[in-house]
Design an enzyme around this catalytic site. Structure first.
Site, mmCIF file in Angstrom:
data_model
loop_
_atom_site.group_PDB
_atom_site.id
_atom_site.type_symbol
_atom_site.label_atom_id
_atom_site.label_comp_id
_atom_site.label_asym_id
_atom_site.label_seq_id
_atom_site.Cartn_x
_atom_site.Cartn_y
_atom_site.Cartn_z
ATOM 1 N N TYR A 53 -9.341 -10.391 4.768
ATOM 2 C CA TYR A 53 -9.802 -9.048 5.132
ATOM 3 C C TYR A 53 -9.034 -8.481 6.326
ATOM 4 O O TYR A 53 -8.883 -7.256 6.432
ATOM 5 C CB TYR A 53 -11.312 -9.047 5.355
ATOM 6 C CG TYR A 53 -12.039 -9.201 4.034
ATOM 7 C CD1 TYR A 53 -12.164 -8.126 3.161
ATOM 8 C CD2 TYR A 53 -12.530 -10.440 3.629
ATOM 9 C CE1 TYR A 53 -12.784 -8.268 1.930
ATOM 10 C CE2 TYR A 53 -13.155 -10.593 2.395
ATOM 11 C CZ TYR A 53 -13.273 -9.509 1.555
ATOM 12 O OH TYR A 53 -13.875 -9.648 0.322
ATOM 13 N N VAL A 88 -14.302 0.184 -0.176
ATOM 14 C CA VAL A 88 -14.650 -0.276 1.174
ATOM 15 C C VAL A 88 -13.751 0.350 2.234
ATOM 16 O O VAL A 88 -13.930 0.096 3.428
ATOM 17 C CB VAL A 88 -14.603 -1.822 1.267
ATOM 18 C CG1 VAL A 88 -15.637 -2.435 0.341
ATOM 19 C CG2 VAL A 88 -13.211 -2.371 0.960
ATOM 20 N N HIS A 104 -20.465 -0.996 -1.485
ATOM 21 C CA HIS A 104 -19.949 -2.375 -1.431
ATOM 22 C C HIS A 104 -19.511 -2.797 -0.041
ATOM 23 O O HIS A 104 -18.807 -3.797 0.103
ATOM 24 C CB HIS A 104 -18.801 -2.527 -2.433
ATOM 25 C CG HIS A 104 -19.245 -2.339 -3.850
ATOM 26 N ND1 HIS A 104 -18.378 -1.990 -4.868
ATOM 27 C CD2 HIS A 104 -20.481 -2.436 -4.424
ATOM 28 C CE1 HIS A 104 -19.056 -1.892 -6.000
ATOM 29 N NE2 HIS A 104 -20.333 -2.153 -5.750
ATOM 30 N N GLY A 175 -12.402 8.007 -10.753
ATOM 31 C CA GLY A 175 -11.621 6.787 -10.586
ATOM 32 C C GLY A 175 -12.393 5.491 -10.654
ATOM 33 O O GLY A 175 -12.088 4.556 -9.923
ATOM 34 N N THR A 176 -13.379 5.423 -11.534
ATOM 35 C CA THR A 176 -14.108 4.171 -11.706
ATOM 36 C C THR A 176 -14.269 3.865 -13.184
ATOM 37 O O THR A 176 -14.459 4.774 -13.999
ATOM 38 C CB THR A 176 -15.483 4.214 -11.021
ATOM 39 O OG1 THR A 176 -16.204 3.018 -11.338
ATOM 40 C CG2 THR A 176 -16.296 5.419 -11.444
ATOM 41 N N SER A 177 -14.183 2.591 -13.532
ATOM 42 C CA SER A 177 -14.285 2.166 -14.927
ATOM 43 C C SER A 177 -15.711 2.240 -15.453
ATOM 44 O O SER A 177 -15.938 2.173 -16.663
ATOM 45 C CB SER A 177 -13.782 0.726 -15.065
ATOM 46 O OG SER A 177 -14.629 -0.160 -14.349
#
Length: 235
Positions: A53, A88, A104, A175-177
């Site tokens: 991270y 994030v 998230h 932009g998300t599946s």
């Protein structure tokens, strides 16, 4: 003022150079998810997770909001806008969006590894102080861990997001599946009659029976088209 809720995923930030996790060439091909994004992985090797991270933060600092982010923020001139993001990164905030719900977690925030949701132990990192050193401690004495919802952990903001979606006059997906739950389930909270717009260059299908206007474009180009469609609705 009409309420718009915008659900964004990895495709929102891809144009800014943020690597996606699941697509071909994505981060999960190089870093097994169970090692760097699970509670078990954290317990087994917190140094590895911390380093992962730290690297993501370093990459984020070199990225800038794209036109899509800026156009989302610009909608606040005419609408009451809430962004619900699966991302994030902090690009929505840096673009000027004033109300952002992170489902998230937040890359630029760290927390207690003993009690993730204890706000007294949250720390927000900055461009000048983004690196978390191995062994760094939270206020309760536990190791600082990324404020990220690891796989298998509950999504604390999902009920807040669902309430916002249920009150929306317009719902936008970018932009998300729509394969990741519980975020994908937010479509089910859209009230009858509220229009749904889905922006994605890929053939994504929204679950449920709501009518959807599909804009088969990337985030920036799609947001330009959406702005025009919304303008026509107001005429």
């Amino acid at each position: 003022m009409k309420k718009i809720v915008i659900l964004t995923g990895a495709g929102m930030s891809a144009e800014s150079g943020i690597k996606t996790f699941r697509d071909a060439g994505g981060l999960w091909e190089s870093y097994p998810v169970e090692q760097v994004a699970s509670h078990e992985g954290w317990l087994a090797n917190p140094v590895l997770v911390n380093d992962f991270y730290n690297a993501r933060r370093r990459e984020l600092l070199d990225c800038r909001p794209n036109e899509g982010h800026l156009l989302v923020a610009a909608l606040e001139k005419k609408y009451d806008v809430t962004v619900v993001t699966q991302n994030v990164d902090n690009l929505h905030e840096r673009a000027g969006s004033s109300r952002v719900i992170h489902l998230h977690g937040e890359l630029m925030k760290v927390c207690s590894s003993r009690d993730v949701e204890n706000p007294a132990c949250w720390q927000t990192l900055t461009a000048g102080n983004w690196r978390v050193e191995p062994g760094a401690r939270a206020a309760d004495g536990s190791l600082l861990r990324p404020y990220i919802v690891f796989f298998g952990e509950p999504v604390p903001m999902i009920s807040v997001a669902a309430d916002c979606v249920a009150r929306a006059d317009i719902f936008v997906i970018i932009g998300t599946s729509l394969n990741v739950y519980p975020a994908a389930g937010l479509v089910g909270y859209v009230r009858p009659g509220a229009p749904i717009y889905l922006i994605d260059p890929k053939p994504v299908r929204a679950p449920g029976s709501h009518p959807v206007t599909y804009i088969r474009k990337g985030a920036s180009e799609g947001m330009r088209e959406l702005a025009q469609l919304l303008m026509k609705r107001e005429e």
